[in-house]
Design an enzyme around this catalytic site. Structure first.
Site, short mmCIF file in Angstrom:
data_model
loop_
_atom_site.label_atom_id
_atom_site.label_comp_id
_atom_site.label_asym_id
_atom_site.label_seq_id
_atom_site.Cartn_x
_atom_site.Cartn_y
_atom_site.Cartn_z
N LEU A 124 -18.20 -13.04 -8.64
CA LEU A 124 -19.08 -14.22 -8.70
C LEU A 124 -18.36 -15.34 -9.45
CD1 LEU A 124 -22.68 -12.78 -9.37
CD2 LEU A 124 -21.71 -13.62 -7.23
N CYS B 293 -5.60 -9.70 2.87
CA CYS B 293 -6.66 -8.81 3.34
C CYS B 293 -7.95 -9.53 3.73
CB CYS B 293 -6.96 -7.75 2.28
SG CYS B 293 -5.63 -6.56 2.11
N GLY C 119 -14.66 -20.96 -7.05
CA GLY C 119 -13.26 -21.41 -7.00
C GLY C 119 -12.90 -21.94 -5.64
N LYS D 221 14.92 -3.03 3.13
CA LYS D 221 13.95 -2.62 2.11
C LYS D 221 14.27 -1.21 1.61
CE LYS D 221 9.45 -3.96 2.28
NZ LYS D 221 8.02 -3.98 2.64
N GLU E 284 -7.86 2.34 2.18
CA GLU E 284 -7.35 2.06 0.84
C GLU E 284 -8.09 0.86 0.24
OE1 GLU E 284 -5.31 3.77 -1.22
OE2 GLU E 284 -6.23 2.24 -2.46
N PHE E 285 -8.48 0.99 -1.04
CA PHE E 285 -9.26 -0.07 -1.68
C PHE E 285 -8.51 -0.74 -2.83
CE2 PHE E 285 -12.19 3.05 0.13
CZ PHE E 285 -12.95 2.23 0.96
N VAL F 46 0.83 -1.20 0.00
CA VAL F 46 0.00 0.00 0.00
C VAL F 46 0.87 1.26 0.00
CG1 VAL F 46 -1.66 1.33 1.37
CG2 VAL F 46 -2.00 -1.11 1.02
N1 LIG Z 1 -2.04 -5.25 0.31
C1 LIG Z 1 -3.24 -4.85 -0.06
O1 LIG Z 1 -3.75 -5.23 -1.13
C2 LIG Z 1 -4.02 -3.88 0.78
C3 LIG Z 1 -5.11 -3.19 0.22
C4 LIG Z 1 -5.82 -2.30 1.02
C5 LIG Z 1 -5.46 -2.12 2.34
N2 LIG Z 1 -4.42 -2.81 2.88
C6 LIG Z 1 -4.06 -2.57 4.27
O2 LIG Z 1 -2.93 -1.70 4.30
C7 LIG Z 1 -2.10 -2.01 5.42
C8 LIG Z 1 -0.69 -2.32 4.92
O3 LIG Z 1 -0.75 -3.47 4.10
P1 LIG Z 1 0.44 -3.87 3.13
O4 LIG Z 1 -0.04 -5.03 2.32
O5 LIG Z 1 0.97 -2.67 2.46
O6 LIG Z 1 1.52 -4.39 4.20
P2 LIG Z 1 3.07 -4.70 3.96
O7 LIG Z 1 3.43 -5.70 4.97
O8 LIG Z 1 3.30 -5.00 2.51
O9 LIG Z 1 3.80 -3.32 4.26
C9 LIG Z 1 3.85 -2.73 5.53
C10 LIG Z 1 5.20 -2.06 5.70
O10 LIG Z 1 5.20 -1.34 6.93
C11 LIG Z 1 6.51 -1.39 7.46
N3 LIG Z 1 6.48 -1.02 8.87
C12 LIG Z 1 6.02 -1.72 9.92
N4 LIG Z 1 6.16 -1.01 11.05
C13 LIG Z 1 6.74 0.17 10.72
C14 LIG Z 1 7.15 1.31 11.45
N5 LIG Z 1 6.98 1.38 12.77
N6 LIG Z 1 7.70 2.32 10.76
C15 LIG Z 1 7.89 2.26 9.43
N7 LIG Z 1 7.52 1.20 8.69
C16 LIG Z 1 6.94 0.17 9.32
C17 LIG Z 1 6.97 -2.81 7.15
O11 LIG Z 1 8.37 -2.95 7.18
C18 LIG Z 1 6.38 -3.02 5.75
O12 LIG Z 1 7.31 -2.69 4.73
C19 LIG Z 1 -2.77 -3.17 6.14
O13 LIG Z 1 -3.60 -2.66 7.14
C20 LIG Z 1 -3.62 -3.79 5.05
O14 LIG Z 1 -4.74 -4.48 5.56
C21 LIG Z 1 -3.68 -3.67 2.12
#
Ligand SMILES: NC(=O)c1ccc[n+]([C@@H]2O[C@H](COP(=O)([O-])OP(=O)(O)OC[C@H]3O[C@@H](n4cnc5c(N)ncnc54)[C@H](O)[C@@H]3O)[C@@H](O)[C@H]2O)c1
Length: 435
Positions: free
Chosen positions: A252, A262, A255, A35, A153-154, A11
């Protein structure tokens, strides 16, 4: 505008790059130093179509940079987005330690007299905004001025850039006009319908939306079971249902059920919150039950054909939780591999992007052969199982591949393949809810 993203994962990185693309000056913070070093060296830690070019172009244009310092992040952006993980705990509730830690870190860096908007972009339970506000108040110096906003975020992995650049909607949960105006200005270049709500409603929109999508998946999977029992075809039923604009065809597809980072955790979290608030969401509990049952039913179909799975070798096409991503978090395909291994089977597996991440998940079990080329999966296997809907699997040279297998058995866990032509080629095809 100067913006900061804290958390540079799926995200944070994609959002940061898209904000930069429309002209904002973005600093992405992550506490994972490796990273950040990779990103600074021009390496993109995730696969997302179009992301590499987007990041490179915006770094070159001076609009996108990376750091591991929250202090730098708080100094940089007037608006600071939190995009850190919100993983599930064993009881289904959300582990909010990452959010709390970031709120605390931001609070300690706020400067008196300097206005900041702290935006929660992570998916969080309703009322988290209130806790973030309390936390920042507790740990910040006297005279710091800030507002907390919820901006769920969607995006969908695999088409995240398109989802961010042309969003269906922007949700801004805010109780401050000053913060709302800044948020509107940030999103103005995206020309999307914008919904201004209170913070609790914005938080709920995200959980309610994801749960509804999961419900659609479980609904069609339950219909698929009825199709199997009655000889009807779930593809045709879904087309006929989905043509109704009130229903829609998306989500729909029968699978193996939903997985990924998520849906499973968000549905669990919503169920947990509802229970906690004294308004149990029984419908969602059933959604989960149907979803969990999909893999059991599928494995039973494999057993019905092959009887004993021990010492048999299976080809598995796809390991990512869905197509067009390398993300294997809570992937049903990975769970399927684990279940087959637990039965004593051996596997030949492939994925166009997720092979490396799958290897980290499944380990170096001598019974697993990781194949870079999908055609290698067919070598002397008892059956091939399609577990992830990568479109390219449709175009494999199926006719030639049949002769590599011990028996031409196909189990299509995503109803992706053309079952009519496969059957004409002599395959024994089993899908989901397809006669
Ligand atoms: N991945 C998706 O498709 C998606 C879509 C919508 C919403 N979300 C939501 O967004 C959020 C993040 O998801 P994601 O998939 O991006 O996660 P992710 O694990 O890919 O990324 C999270 C990042 O945050 C970093 N992090 C953790 N603690 C930290 C800190 N204290 N300071 C700085 N960086 C820190 C981690 O190192 C990691 O790189 C979650 O709540 C998720 O549910 C994800």
């Amino acid at each position: 505008m100067k913006l900061t993203l804290i958390g540079t994962g799926y995200v944070g990185l994609v959002t940061g790059a898209c904000f930069a693309e429309v002209g904002h000056n973005v600093l992405c913070v992550d506490n994972n130093k490796d990273k950040v070093a990779q990103l600074k060296a021009g390496k993109i830690p995730i696969f997302e179509p179009g992301l590499e070019d987007l990041v490179k172009n915006n770094v070159a244009a001076g609009r996108l940079a990376f750091t591991d310092s929250t202090a730098e992040g708080v100094a940089h952006g007037e608006v600071i987005f939190i995009a850190v993980p919100t993983p599930p705990q064993p009881d289904g509730s959300v582990d909010l330690t990452y959010i709390e830690a970031v709120a605390r870190e931001i609070a300690q860096q706020l400067q008196p007299g300097q206005y900041r908007v702290i935006v929660d972009k992570s998916t969080v339970p309703v009322k988290t905004g209130e806790k973030v506000t309390e936390t920042i108040n507790r740990y910040s110096a006297e005279g710091c001025i800030f507002d907390v906003v919820s901006n769920p975020e969607f995006l969908r992995e695999g088409c995240a850039i398109a989802d961010l650049m042309q969003p269906d909607r922007i949700v801004i949960g805010s109780r401050s006009q000053r913060a709302t105006d800044l948020m509107k200005a940030i999103y103005e270049p995206f020309h999307a319908p914008t919904y201004i709500t209170d913070i609790n409603s914005a938080e709920l929109i995200k959980h309610a939306a994801n749960s509804f999508l999961a419900l659609k998946i479980s609904y069609i999977n339950a219909v698929a079971a009825i199709c199997e029992a009655s000889g009807a075809n779930v593809d045709e039923v879904a087309d006929g249902m989905g043509a109704d604009k009130r229903i829609g065809r998306a989500f729909l597809n029968a699978g193996l059920g939903y997985g990924g980072s998520c849906f499973p955790k968000d549905i669990k979290a919503f169920i947990h919150i509802a229970d906690e608030l004294g308004t149990p969401f029984h419908l969602l509990k059933e959604v989960e039950k149907i979803n969990a049952g999909q893999l059991d039913r599928f494995l039973q179909k494999i057993k019905n054909k092959l009887w004993v799975l021990k010492n048999k070798t299976f080809g598995v096409l796809g390991l990512a939780f869905k197509g067009d991503t390398d993300d294997v978090r809570s992937s049903v395909a990975i769970e399927l591999c684990r279940r087959l291994l637990a039965e004593g089977a051996s596997l030949r597996v492939t994925d166009p992007q997720a092979l490396e991440k799958a290897q980290t998940e499944l380990g170096h079990d001598p019974r697993i052969t990781y194949c870079a080329n999908p055609e290698e999966v067919f070598d002397r296997v008892e059956a091939v199982i399609l577990a992830t809907e990568w479109k390219q699997f449709r175009n494999l040279p199926w006719k030639q591949l049949k002769d590599k297998m011990i028996a031409p058995l196909i189990f299509d866990g995503r109803n992706l393949l053309d079952h009519h032509s496969l059957r004409e080629m002599g395959y024994d095809y089993t899908g989901i809810g397809r006669p």
